[in-house]
Design a protein around this motif. Structure first.
Motif, mmCIF file in Angstrom:
data_model
loop_
_atom_site.group_PDB
_atom_site.id
_atom_site.type_symbol
_atom_site.label_atom_id
_atom_site.label_comp_id
_atom_site.label_asym_id
_atom_site.label_seq_id
_atom_site.Cartn_x
_atom_site.Cartn_y
_atom_site.Cartn_z
ATOM 1 N N GLY A 173 1.497 6.131 -9.731
ATOM 2 C CA GLY A 173 0.219 5.029 -10.200
ATOM 3 C C GLY A 173 -0.381 4.602 -9.004
ATOM 4 N N THR A 174 -1.061 4.052 -9.197
ATOM 5 C CA THR A 174 -1.851 3.791 -7.362
ATOM 6 C C THR A 174 -0.943 1.567 -7.703
ATOM 7 O OG1 THR A 174 -3.738 2.975 -8.771
ATOM 8 C CG2 THR A 174 -3.365 4.946 -7.801
ATOM 9 N N LEU A 175 -0.995 1.061 -6.698
ATOM 10 C CA LEU A 175 -1.151 -0.574 -6.156
ATOM 11 C C LEU A 175 -1.600 -0.833 -5.390
ATOM 12 C CD1 LEU A 175 0.829 -2.723 -7.313
ATOM 13 C CD2 LEU A 175 1.911 -1.986 -5.669
ATOM 14 N N THR A 176 -2.916 -1.806 -5.541
ATOM 15 C CA THR A 176 -3.266 -2.708 -4.100
ATOM 16 C C THR A 176 -2.015 -3.444 -3.134
ATOM 17 O OG1 THR A 176 -5.275 -1.666 -5.380
ATOM 18 C CG2 THR A 176 -5.166 -3.595 -3.733
ATOM 19 N N ALA A 177 -2.062 -3.291 -2.331
ATOM 20 C CA ALA A 177 -1.102 -4.606 -1.225
ATOM 21 C C ALA A 177 -1.829 -4.902 -0.526
ATOM 22 C CB ALA A 177 0.306 -4.468 -1.176
ATOM 23 N N THR A 178 -1.950 -6.098 -0.052
ATOM 24 C CA THR A 178 -2.759 -6.108 1.531
ATOM 25 C C THR A 178 -1.975 -5.965 2.820
ATOM 26 O OG1 THR A 178 -3.627 -8.299 0.324
ATOM 27 C CG2 THR A 178 -3.155 -8.994 2.599
ATOM 28 N N ASN A 179 -2.315 -5.663 3.971
ATOM 29 C CA ASN A 179 -1.549 -5.368 4.401
ATOM 30 C C ASN A 179 -1.111 -6.438 4.986
ATOM 31 O OD1 ASN A 179 -1.155 -4.203 7.704
ATOM 32 N ND2 ASN A 179 -0.952 -2.214 6.469
ATOM 33 N N VAL A 180 0.009 -6.994 5.199
ATOM 34 C CA VAL A 180 0.013 -8.200 6.081
ATOM 35 C C VAL A 180 -0.052 -8.487 7.622
ATOM 36 C CG1 VAL A 180 2.524 -9.495 7.583
ATOM 37 C CG2 VAL A 180 2.068 -8.577 4.742
ATOM 38 N N ASN A 181 -0.133 -7.329 8.705
ATOM 39 C CA ASN A 181 -0.696 -6.891 10.166
ATOM 40 C C ASN A 181 -2.215 -6.988 10.263
ATOM 41 O OD1 ASN A 181 2.170 -6.445 10.710
ATOM 42 N ND2 ASN A 181 2.076 -4.279 10.161
ATOM 43 N N THR A 182 -2.303 -6.492 9.270
ATOM 44 C CA THR A 182 -4.190 -6.632 9.410
ATOM 45 C C THR A 182 -4.939 -7.469 7.873
ATOM 46 O OG1 THR A 182 -4.752 -4.664 7.406
ATOM 47 C CG2 THR A 182 -3.934 -3.601 9.670
ATOM 48 N N GLY A 183 -3.988 -7.572 7.542
ATOM 49 C CA GLY A 183 -4.879 -8.394 6.477
ATOM 50 C C GLY A 183 -6.009 -8.092 5.401
ATOM 51 N N ASN A 184 -6.198 -6.363 5.526
ATOM 52 C CA ASN A 184 -6.549 -5.942 4.689
ATOM 53 C C ASN A 184 -5.746 -5.482 3.440
ATOM 54 O OD1 ASN A 184 -8.992 -6.010 6.406
ATOM 55 N ND2 ASN A 184 -8.183 -4.207 7.903
ATOM 56 N N PRO A 185 -6.613 -4.994 3.043
ATOM 57 C CA PRO A 185 -5.753 -4.494 0.882
ATOM 58 C C PRO A 185 -5.734 -2.978 2.036
ATOM 59 C CG PRO A 185 -8.791 -5.045 0.706
ATOM 60 C CD PRO A 185 -8.393 -5.498 2.255
ATOM 61 N N GLU A 186 -4.933 -2.765 0.599
ATOM 62 C CA GLU A 186 -4.450 -0.436 1.275
ATOM 63 C C GLU A 186 -4.298 -0.454 -0.439
ATOM 64 O OE1 GLU A 186 -1.922 2.242 3.187
ATOM 65 O OE2 GLU A 186 -1.813 -0.329 3.736
ATOM 66 N N THR A 187 -4.974 0.517 -0.919
ATOM 67 C CA THR A 187 -4.492 0.778 -2.118
ATOM 68 C C THR A 187 -3.740 2.067 -2.361
ATOM 69 O OG1 THR A 187 -6.657 0.306 -2.858
ATOM 70 C CG2 THR A 187 -5.132 2.198 -4.585
ATOM 71 N N ILE A 188 -2.256 1.933 -2.327
ATOM 72 C CA ILE A 188 -0.807 2.907 -2.302
ATOM 73 C C ILE A 188 -1.189 3.931 -4.076
ATOM 74 C CG2 ILE A 188 1.109 3.402 -2.271
ATOM 75 C CD1 ILE A 188 0.842 0.370 -0.816
ATOM 76 N N ASP A 189 -1.453 5.065 -3.148
ATOM 77 C CA ASP A 189 -1.512 6.252 -4.137
ATOM 78 C C ASP A 189 0.157 6.704 -4.356
ATOM 79 O OD1 ASP A 189 -1.483 7.969 -6.377
ATOM 80 O OD2 ASP A 189 -2.531 9.499 -5.306
ATOM 81 N N TYR A 190 0.881 6.442 -5.477
ATOM 82 C CA TYR A 190 2.733 7.164 -5.310
ATOM 83 C C TYR A 190 2.845 7.318 -6.447
ATOM 84 C CZ TYR A 190 2.996 3.031 -9.298
ATOM 85 O OH TYR A 190 3.153 2.464 -9.836
ATOM 86 N N ASP A 191 3.580 8.872 -5.905
ATOM 87 C CA ASP A 191 4.100 9.347 -7.538
ATOM 88 C C ASP A 191 5.462 9.176 -7.396
ATOM 89 O OD1 ASP A 191 2.607 11.549 -6.705
ATOM 90 O OD2 ASP A 191 3.602 12.517 -4.676
ATOM 91 N N PHE A 192 6.257 8.097 -7.357
ATOM 92 C CA PHE A 192 7.530 7.191 -8.034
ATOM 93 C C PHE A 192 8.198 6.570 -6.882
ATOM 94 C CE2 PHE A 192 9.002 9.913 -4.824
ATOM 95 C CZ PHE A 192 10.661 9.783 -4.741
ATOM 96 N N TRP A 193 8.448 5.876 -7.448
ATOM 97 C CA TRP A 193 9.181 3.847 -6.829
ATOM 98 C C TRP A 193 10.411 3.620 -7.143
ATOM 99 C CZ3 TRP A 193 9.772 -0.787 -9.595
ATOM 100 C CH2 TRP A 193 9.675 -0.233 -11.607
ATOM 101 N N ARG A 194 10.993 3.335 -5.988
ATOM 102 C CA ARG A 194 12.351 2.688 -6.134
ATOM 103 C C ARG A 194 12.548 0.856 -6.429
ATOM 104 N NH1 ARG A 194 15.923 0.932 -2.354
ATOM 105 N NH2 ARG A 194 14.855 1.412 -0.619
ATOM 106 N N GLY A 195 13.180 0.334 -7.297
ATOM 107 C CA GLY A 195 12.923 -1.395 -7.258
ATOM 108 C C GLY A 195 13.736 -1.502 -8.951
ATOM 109 N N TYR A 196 13.579 -2.820 -8.878
ATOM 110 C CA TYR A 196 13.666 -3.289 -10.170
ATOM 111 C C TYR A 196 12.307 -3.524 -11.398
ATOM 112 C CZ TYR A 196 18.674 -3.804 -8.850
ATOM 113 O OH TYR A 196 19.059 -3.512 -8.712
ATOM 114 N N LYS A 197 11.654 -3.827 -10.283
ATOM 115 C CA LYS A 197 9.897 -3.883 -11.193
ATOM 116 C C LYS A 197 8.963 -4.233 -10.341
ATOM 117 C CE LYS A 197 9.321 -7.975 -14.614
ATOM 118 N NZ LYS A 197 9.424 -8.988 -15.320
#
Length: 292
Positions: free
Chosen positions: A67-91
């Motif tokens: 899927g894709t997830l948009t997250a704000t880069n803490v270091n730059t303050g800019n949004p980053e759209t992440i295209d991922y193949d799989f993920w680890r975690g609970y939710k």
């Protein structure tokens, strides 16, 4: 690498009244693409097996879901759209406003060899996800334990019969003048799969922060390490938290000697927000001077 068939459904995550659409893509990975041990950045090292993914802190499930997830880069303050193949975690979907959540997203660059990893998290009371950026990880090649060749003195062969559990640990502590070394080592038999340097800056920063923390109220800590020309945000945070200690900095730049002092209880609101503050910038901000 095998790919799943085309998926048309959309995963909707409703976070604090904001609809964030995360489309499932056609590049979801298969478990056979990721099983094994991966090393790289200290936080991103992980071992995937059929039951979960074990990093240096804990073991969590992983989902073969792209899927894709948009997250704000803490270091730059800019949004980053992440295209991922799989993920680890609970939710990562349908996270409520009063929930904290974190996950690691993975993008396969070269099947069975290289991946990108992003640690993402959502604080309580916030709708957006955040990230500190990505890390590259590589798969550890299995060592042929049947060989009697012991000519390679730079590597440690795995012990036969050991059910390895690897963790990153400092094997050579850095000093203020020399880098140290971190190893991906089995906690049972001591087998080492990978090594990476630990910058001497880590030792310098550790000693400086300890000096600030342990200084008596009303005193001044002096810093004159010639290797540094800037302070990370953490140094200013330590001064602000301590509140009653000053920091004097002596440094050389362009062949000239300079000095400035950050007084105890300083107001930092006029400083530009940054991860690092150059000494020449702080020289002007705190009325420093050239030293003859």
């Amino acid at each position: 690498m095998k790919r799943k068939g085309f998926l048309k459904n959309i995963i909707g995550a409703l976070c604090v009244g904001v609809l964030m659409s995360m489309p499932v893509t056609v590049n979801a990975a298969e478990k056979e693409d990721v099983l094994g041990t991966w090393t790289g950045s200290s936080w991103a090292g992980v071992t995937f097996d059929e039951e979960g993914a074990q990093d240096k802190w804990n073991k969590k499930p992983y989902m073969m879901q792209s899927g894709t997830l948009t997250a704000t880069n803490v270091n730059t303050g800019n949004p980053e759209t992440i295209d991922y193949d799989f993920w680890r975690g609970y939710k990562i979907n349908n996270v409520a406003e009063d929930e904290y959540a974190d996950a690691v997203l993975y993008k396969i660059i070269e099947p069975g060899k290289t991946m990108m990893a992003w640690n993402v998290f959502k604080e309580k009371g916030m709708s957006e996800w955040q990230t500190y950026g990505s890390a590259t990880i590589t798969k550890v090649e299995k060592t042929d334990t049947g060989s009697d060749d012991s000519s390679d003195t730079d590597s440690i062969s795995p012990s036969r019969g050991c059910d390895h559990l690897y963790e990153w640990s400092i094997t050579t502590e850095p000093t203020e003048t020399e880098d140290g070394e971190s190893s991906y080592v089995c906690t049972f038999c001591g087998d080492i799969k990978a090594k990476q340097p630990v910058s001497a800056d880590a030792a310098i920063r550790k000693m400086l922060l300890a000096s600030i923390k342990n200084a008596e109220a009303g005193t001044t800590v002096t810093f004159d390490n010639k290797a540094w020309l800037c302070y990370p945000q953490g140094v200013l945070d330590a001064l602000k938290e301590k509140g009653d200690v000053s920091l004097k900095t002596d440094f050389t730049y362009g062949g000239n000697n300079y000095s400035f002092t950050i007084p105890a209880g300083s107001d930092y609101t006029n400083l530009e927000q940054a991860d690092f503050y150059g000494f020449m910038y702080l020289l002007g901000a705190f009325n420093g001077s050239i030293v003859e």
